[in-house]
Design a protein around this motif. Structure first.
Motif, PDB file in Angstrom:
ATOM      1  N   LEU A  53       0.844  -1.186   0.000  1.00 42.39           N
ATOM      2  CA  LEU A  53       0.000   0.000   0.000  1.00 42.39           C
ATOM      3  C   LEU A  53       0.881   1.239   0.000  1.00 42.39           C
ATOM      4  O   LEU A  53       1.968   1.242   0.596  1.00 42.39           O
ATOM      5  N   ARG A  54       0.409   2.314  -0.646  1.00 38.25           N
ATOM      6  CA  ARG A  54       1.175   3.548  -0.758  1.00 38.25           C
ATOM      7  C   ARG A  54       0.389   4.716  -0.171  1.00 38.25           C
ATOM      8  O   ARG A  54      -0.842   4.733  -0.217  1.00 38.25           O
ATOM      9  N   GLY A  55       1.113   5.706   0.367  1.00 35.18           N
ATOM     10  CA  GLY A  55       0.456   6.890   0.902  1.00 35.18           C
ATOM     11  C   GLY A  55       1.473   7.880   1.426  1.00 35.18           C
ATOM     12  O   GLY A  55       2.645   7.537   1.648  1.00 35.18           O
ATOM     13  N   PRO A  56       1.063   9.131   1.638  1.00 40.05           N
ATOM     14  CA  PRO A  56       1.973  10.146   2.184  1.00 40.05           C
ATOM     15  C   PRO A  56       2.237   9.920   3.663  1.00 40.05           C
ATOM     16  O   PRO A  56       1.562   9.117   4.323  1.00 40.05           O
ATOM     17  N   SER A  57       3.222  10.641   4.181  1.00 44.53           N
ATOM     18  CA  SER A  57       3.553  10.538   5.599  1.00 44.53           C
ATOM     19  C   SER A  57       2.330  10.904   6.440  1.00 44.53           C
ATOM     20  O   SER A  57       1.588  11.830   6.121  1.00 44.53           O
ATOM     21  N   GLY A  58       2.131  10.167   7.535  1.00 45.78           N
ATOM     22  CA  GLY A  58       0.969  10.388   8.387  1.00 45.78           C
ATOM     23  C   GLY A  58      -0.199   9.485   8.058  1.00 45.78           C
ATOM     24  O   GLY A  58      -1.187   9.443   8.791  1.00 45.78           O
ATOM     25  N   THR A  59      -0.103   8.727   6.949  1.00 44.07           N
ATOM     26  CA  THR A  59      -1.175   7.818   6.559  1.00 44.07           C
ATOM     27  C   THR A  59      -1.219   6.592   7.470  1.00 44.07           C
ATOM     28  O   THR A  59      -0.185   6.058   7.854  1.00 44.07           O
ATOM     29  N   THR A  60      -2.422   6.159   7.814  1.00 43.01           N
ATOM     30  CA  THR A  60      -2.613   4.882   8.506  1.00 43.01           C
ATOM     31  C   THR A  60      -2.927   3.822   7.457  1.00 43.01           C
ATOM     32  O   THR A  60      -3.878   3.964   6.689  1.00 43.01           O
ATOM     33  N   PHE A  61      -2.126   2.766   7.417  1.00 42.10           N
ATOM     34  CA  PHE A  61      -2.264   1.732   6.396  1.00 42.10           C
ATOM     35  C   PHE A  61      -3.046   0.554   6.964  1.00 42.10           C
ATOM     36  O   PHE A  61      -2.723   0.051   8.046  1.00 42.10           O
ATOM     37  N   GLU A  62      -4.062   0.096   6.221  1.00 45.36           N
ATOM     38  CA  GLU A  62      -4.886  -1.040   6.640  1.00 45.36           C
ATOM     39  C   GLU A  62      -4.782  -2.153   5.595  1.00 45.36           C
ATOM     40  O   GLU A  62      -5.179  -1.978   4.447  1.00 45.36           O
TER      41      GLU A  62
END
Length: 288
Positions: A53-62
């Motif tokens: 999974l990808r996302g910016p800093s601060g993202t909660t990954f599920e």
């Protein structure tokens, strides 16, 4: 008389051939029917459709993970997660918010799990791998789940002098310089300012909005503080805030309010101190 004998001989050969062929096949079938297959070995398996999974800093990954158990009876499996440094991992049922450490499973009845990866601080761009493990006795399996941080977004609000206190005059505009810094790895857009202030105070920002601030850049902001003219002299707390779509920060300032009359008395006091000092000097010089 020779033809009947030949015919009888041919019939006998054909009959014997057919008997041998179908008779042996029947024996094979009988043997196969009486052979029992061994049950498949017990197994536990973890799988996921989206392991990255990808996302910016601060993202909660599920991450959604499915556990499949093949065996003879119900069994309880222990669950554990190894999170990267600076992260927290939580194992939960797929459709609940309860954190769990074990799951009881029936054979051939998959269980849906959710692994939540939470960064405990602003993480630098990169790949971070967590490992989910499931085990019961000799049965065990594991799966790697990868969170990819694409960018960091961090705003820092400070003052031009580094001090977090200032004195102001009631009933007047008092200016105070703020410094806004983008300490992330990408541009931050749609930045706005606000404040928590005593009732009746006027707090304004110039500029009041910043459309975009590039990574590593700073922006000076003029903070104007105007307490009402009847404000009682003393110390007050003002919190200034900066927010955007993906970053925020705040700063608490201690504001000392001096009324105009108090400023007058301060001026008189300074004059008296200066005059008194000069008088002492002249007296000492006169004695010499």
């Amino acid at each position: 008389m020779k033809k009947p004998r030949i015919t009888y001989f041919l019939i006998s050969v054909i009959t014997l051939t057919v008997f041998l062929a179908f008779g042996s096949y029947g024996v094979v079938l009988a043997q196969e029917e009486t052979t029992e297959e061994a049950p498949p070995p017990e197994e536990i398996k973890l799988s996921t459709t989206y392991p990255v999974l990808r996302g910016p800093s601060g993202t909660t990954f599920e991450f959604k993970v499915e556990a499949s158990y093949r065996g003879e009876g119900e069994r309880t499996f222990d669950l554990s997660a190894k999170a990267p440094e600076g992260w927290y991992a939580s194992i939960q049922p797929a459709y609940e918010q309860t954190e769990i450490a074990a799951v009881r499973m029936r054979p051939f009845s998959p269980e849906s799990l959710k692994i939540v990866l939470i960064p405990l601080k602003n993480m630098s761009p990169g790949e971070y791998v967590a490992t989910l493990e499931i085990s019961s006795g000799d049965l065990r399996d594991s799966i790697d789940l990868k969170a990819v941080i694409t960018a960091t977004y961090e705003l820092a609000l400070g003052t031009s002098t580094g001090r977090l206190n200032t004195s102001v005059t009631a009933g007047e505009d008092n200016h105070f310089a703020l410094i806004l810094a983008n300490q992330g790895s990408d541009a931050i857009e749609n930045i706005s300012f606000s404040s928590d202030k005593p009732e009746g105070w006027s707090i304004t920002f110039k500029p009041d909005k910043v459309e975009s601030l590039e990574a590593g850049k700073t922006q000076e902001v003029d903070l104007t503080i105007n307490p009402p003219g009847k404000t009682i002299a003393g110390d007050y707390a003002v919190t200034v805030k900066v927010t955007s779509d993906n970053a925020s920060d705040d700063l608490e300032l201690r504001i000392t309010v001096l009324t105009p009359s108090l400023w007058g008395w301060v001026g008189v006091g300074i004059v008296l101190i200066v005059v008194g000092g000069l008088a002492v000097v002249f007296v000492r010089l006169g004695r010499r």
